[in-house]
Scaffold this motif. Structure first.
Motif, PDB file in Angstrom:
ATOM      1  N   SER A 407       0.821  -1.205   0.000  1.00  0.00           N
ATOM      2  CA  SER A 407       0.000   0.000   0.000  1.00  0.00           C
ATOM      3  C   SER A 407       0.856   1.257   0.000  1.00  0.00           C
ATOM      4  O   SER A 407       1.896   1.310   0.670  1.00  0.00           O
ATOM      5  CB  SER A 407      -0.862   0.045   1.266  1.00  0.00           C
ATOM      6  OG  SER A 407      -1.982  -0.774   1.143  1.00  0.00           O
ATOM      7  N   HIS A 408       0.417   2.236  -0.741  1.00  0.00           N
ATOM      8  CA  HIS A 408       0.907   3.604  -0.573  1.00  0.00           C
ATOM      9  C   HIS A 408      -0.328   4.480  -0.450  1.00  0.00           C
ATOM     10  O   HIS A 408      -1.438   4.024  -0.706  1.00  0.00           O
ATOM     11  CB  HIS A 408       1.755   4.032  -1.771  1.00  0.00           C
ATOM     12  CG  HIS A 408       3.042   3.292  -1.879  1.00  0.00           C
ATOM     13  ND1 HIS A 408       4.080   3.472  -0.999  1.00  0.00           N
ATOM     14  CD2 HIS A 408       3.455   2.344  -2.754  1.00  0.00           C
ATOM     15  CE1 HIS A 408       5.086   2.670  -1.331  1.00  0.00           C
ATOM     16  NE2 HIS A 408       4.728   1.964  -2.383  1.00  0.00           N
ATOM     17  N   SER A 409      -0.117   5.728  -0.093  1.00  0.00           N
ATOM     18  CA  SER A 409      -1.292   6.594  -0.047  1.00  0.00           C
ATOM     19  C   SER A 409      -1.084   7.780  -0.979  1.00  0.00           C
ATOM     20  O   SER A 409       0.040   8.066  -1.400  1.00  0.00           O
ATOM     21  CB  SER A 409      -1.568   7.068   1.384  1.00  0.00           C
ATOM     22  OG  SER A 409      -0.497   7.818   1.898  1.00  0.00           O
ATOM     23  N   CYS A 462       3.044  10.239  -1.127  1.00  0.00           N
ATOM     24  CA  CYS A 462       2.609   9.151  -0.254  1.00  0.00           C
ATOM     25  C   CYS A 462       2.744   9.659   1.174  1.00  0.00           C
ATOM     26  O   CYS A 462       3.761  10.251   1.539  1.00  0.00           O
ATOM     27  CB  CYS A 462       3.484   7.923  -0.458  1.00  0.00           C
ATOM     28  SG  CYS A 462       3.101   6.599   0.729  1.00  0.00           S
ATOM     29  N   ILE A 464       2.892   7.786   3.864  1.00  0.00           N
ATOM     30  CA  ILE A 464       3.777   6.965   4.699  1.00  0.00           C
ATOM     31  C   ILE A 464       5.101   7.733   4.639  1.00  0.00           C
ATOM     32  O   ILE A 464       5.765   7.770   3.593  1.00  0.00           O
ATOM     33  CB  ILE A 464       3.884   5.535   4.140  1.00  0.00           C
ATOM     34  CG1 ILE A 464       2.503   4.873   4.182  1.00  0.00           C
ATOM     35  CG2 ILE A 464       4.933   4.736   4.919  1.00  0.00           C
ATOM     36  CD1 ILE A 464       2.424   3.547   3.451  1.00  0.00           C
ATOM     37  N   HIS A 467       8.311   6.689   3.075  1.00  0.00           N
ATOM     38  CA  HIS A 467       8.341   6.656   1.613  1.00  0.00           C
ATOM     39  C   HIS A 467       8.483   8.060   1.044  1.00  0.00           C
ATOM     40  O   HIS A 467       9.206   8.283   0.073  1.00  0.00           O
ATOM     41  CB  HIS A 467       7.066   6.005   1.070  1.00  0.00           C
ATOM     42  CG  HIS A 467       6.821   4.616   1.594  1.00  0.00           C
ATOM     43  ND1 HIS A 467       5.629   3.957   1.429  1.00  0.00           N
ATOM     44  CD2 HIS A 467       7.632   3.767   2.288  1.00  0.00           C
ATOM     45  CE1 HIS A 467       5.705   2.752   1.996  1.00  0.00           C
ATOM     46  NE2 HIS A 467       6.902   2.620   2.526  1.00  0.00           N
ATOM     47  N   MET A 472       9.047   9.593  -2.615  1.00  0.00           N
ATOM     48  CA  MET A 472       7.718   9.453  -3.216  1.00  0.00           C
ATOM     49  C   MET A 472       6.882  10.717  -3.007  1.00  0.00           C
ATOM     50  O   MET A 472       5.880  10.745  -2.280  1.00  0.00           O
ATOM     51  CB  MET A 472       7.017   8.216  -2.635  1.00  0.00           C
ATOM     52  CG  MET A 472       5.856   7.726  -3.480  1.00  0.00           C
ATOM     53  SD  MET A 472       5.247   6.127  -2.920  1.00  0.00           S
ATOM     54  CE  MET A 472       6.090   5.024  -4.044  1.00  0.00           C
TER      55      MET A 472
HETATM   56 CU   LIG Z   1       4.135   4.898   0.440  1.00  0.00          CU
END
Ligand SMILES: [Cu+2]
Length: 503
Positions: A407-409, A462, A464, A467, A472
């Motif tokens: 998962s990424h957001s 993202c 997180i 990341h 990202m």
């Molecule tokens: Cu991520």
């Protein structure tokens, strides 16, 4: 349940003072005025201390004037005393409460020996200095004066503030640099019988320990972590059978996911990421990625004790398996109230499915096998490079592919978005506005974004933060309509001169 004993109340008050004292000492603001727990409940030792809502700094006459001092301090964190990267001397700093149209006049003083800065997550405010400009660097010993002008139509709900320092966000937020920001008025959408109901902030902050400090560097996202509510380990929340309370659920930690559940009742969601829904919906579990918020109504069930818990959650083959954990103890007792009918129809909202689309973008998330480099469209973040442009006043449709096995957001600053579909499945438009959503492994989401009111360089990434810090994230420049063609020429020129900064 036992009635509140004087000794228990005194003990509770003493502990509260212990927690709040560092904040009071570091701050000349008015004392907390609203939204706090009051010492009216007895303490049941087995169930932990009563939940304490964070202290409040509220605006008055349209202005919230405050100071945030960033410093390393040894403070109560959960049930431990640990060095944390504190705002105003606390792991759980004050909640900032404002109204639409208010101005926030905030001086941040940095007493840690690296750059920091401030992001007002979710607020629809200018991305230019001295407002929500995440390119600002506040050096050690420096102060910076932020000014944020909220628009009159700022959606009302739960937001948060945190460090957005380039490549240091994870360490600083994990260390403690995050707090809640509330835009008042959400209860105005409730029927009169429910206005003025008890409200709690449920700020989810987790920490790992290294020696006598919160671990901030070389974090393993999936390692064992201590999950707190408002910085407390397993606090007790009291509710009457049938009583309706409003809880502001906010994941303001650096990296991890929550999958919330409370046996014996359900969550009626009234706002997502600070944006009131059109139609209230009920769920038994709520997945909350890092950075996301859900404002919910909870009704007390039958008398007894239950745990507000996070259920096991797996973010994919290359991701993490988060175990179950109890977050708070909910004690349902006292006079039974008639459960109020929760309305379905809630707040008005625009449906961007009907909007004219000015541009379509394709965004692709990738990562390397060792999870040291995270990229968007093949490039790691470079604050000096502009990756995308959008034109003020238009609506765009973005297709965002997560080409990884975890998962990424997707989180974007300045403007929120409507989630149109996830892997081709249309999302219910009556509750589809967010500023942060999960993109499951090997999945694709489609969002529509209206670029309203503000031009300037902003970012999406993202959330997180591990990341984000490893690349990202991308820069989006929102340009005035007449600047678009000129801007495209400039970007092409910039690309030729593009130099990666060392990472
Ligand atoms: Cu991520």
């Amino acid at each position: 349940m036992t009635r509140p004993g004087t000794r228990a109340v005194l003990a509770w008050m003493a502990f509260s003072l212990f927690l709040v004292a560092p904040w009071l000492a570091g701050c000349t603001q008015d004392p907390p005025a609203r939204g706090q727990a009051s010492p009216t409940h007895g303490v049941t030792p087995a169930a932990g201390r009563p939940l304490e809502d964070p202290p409040v700094v509220a605006s008055s006459d349209g202005v919230l004037k405050t100071t945030i001092v960033v410093e390393r301090r040894k403070v109560p964190v959960g049930d431990q005393l640990l060095y944390a990267t504190t705002y105003n001397g606390a792991f759980m700093p004050p909640t900032l409460r404002v109204k639409p149209g208010d101005r926030i006049d905030l001086t941040m003083t940095n007493n840690i020996d690296e750059d920091t800065n401030l992001h007002t997550h979710g607020l629809h405010v200018s991305p230019r200095e001295p407002s929500d400009d995440i390119f600002i660097k506040i050096g050690y010993g420096q102060s910076y004066h932020y000014e944020y002008q909220l628009p009159d139509d700022q959606p009302v709900g739960t937001y948060w503030y945190h460090s957005h320092a380039d490549m240091k966000s994870e360490a600083q937020v994990a260390g403690g640099e995050s707090g809640i920001l509330v835009v008042e008025g959400l209860q105005d959408f409730l029927p009169p019988s429910l206005q003025g109901i008890t409200e709690h902030t449920i700020a989810l902050k987790d920490f790992q320990v290294e020696g006598d400090a919160i671990k901030t560097h070389d974090l393993d996202i999936g390692a064992s972590t201590n999950r707190t509510v408002n910085g407390q380990q397993n606090p007790e929340i009291r509710i009457h059978p049938g009583e309706t309370q409003m809880w502001r659920l906010a994941n303001i930690g650096a990296n991890i996911f929550y999958k919330l559940h409370l046996a014996g009742t359900h969550f009626d969601v009234i706002a997502q990421d600070g944006i009131p829904v059109q139609q209230v919906y009920s769920v038994d579990t709520l997945v909350i990625p890092a950075g996301a918020r859900f404002d919910v109504l909870v009704q007390g069930g039958d008398p007894g004790t239950a745990h507000l818990e996070t259920l096991p959650y797996d973010t994919g083959p290359a991701g993490d398996k988060f175990p179950q954990a109890d977050l708070a103890t909910v004690v349902t007792s006292g006079t039974a109230l008639h459960g109020a009918a929760v309305p379905k129809k809630f707040a008005p909202a625009e449906d961007l499915r009907d909007a004219e689309i000015a541009d379509q973008k394709v965004i692709v998330y990738t990562e390397n096998g060792s999870k040291t480099k995270f990229s968007i469209n093949g490039r790691q973040f470079d604050p000096d490079r502009t990756d995308f442009t959008a034109t003020l006043g238009t609506v765009e449709e973005w297709k965002i592919h997560n080409n990884t096995k975890q998962s990424h957001s997707f989180h974007i600053h300045t403007n929120d978005f409507q989630l149109i579909s996830v892997d081709g499945e249309a999302q219910d438009p009556t509750h589809a506005r967010f500023d942060t959503v999960d993109i499951p492994a090997r999945s694709t989401i489609v969002v529509r974004i209206r670029f309203a009111d503000f031009t300037g360089r902003t970012v999406f990434h993202c959330h997180i933060l591990n990341h984000e810090d490893k690349g990202m994230m991308a820069v989006l420049d929102i340009v005035p309509p007449d600047a678009q063609s000129r801007k495209r020429d400039d970007d092409q020129h910039d690309d030729h001169q593009d130099k990666r900064h060392d990472r």
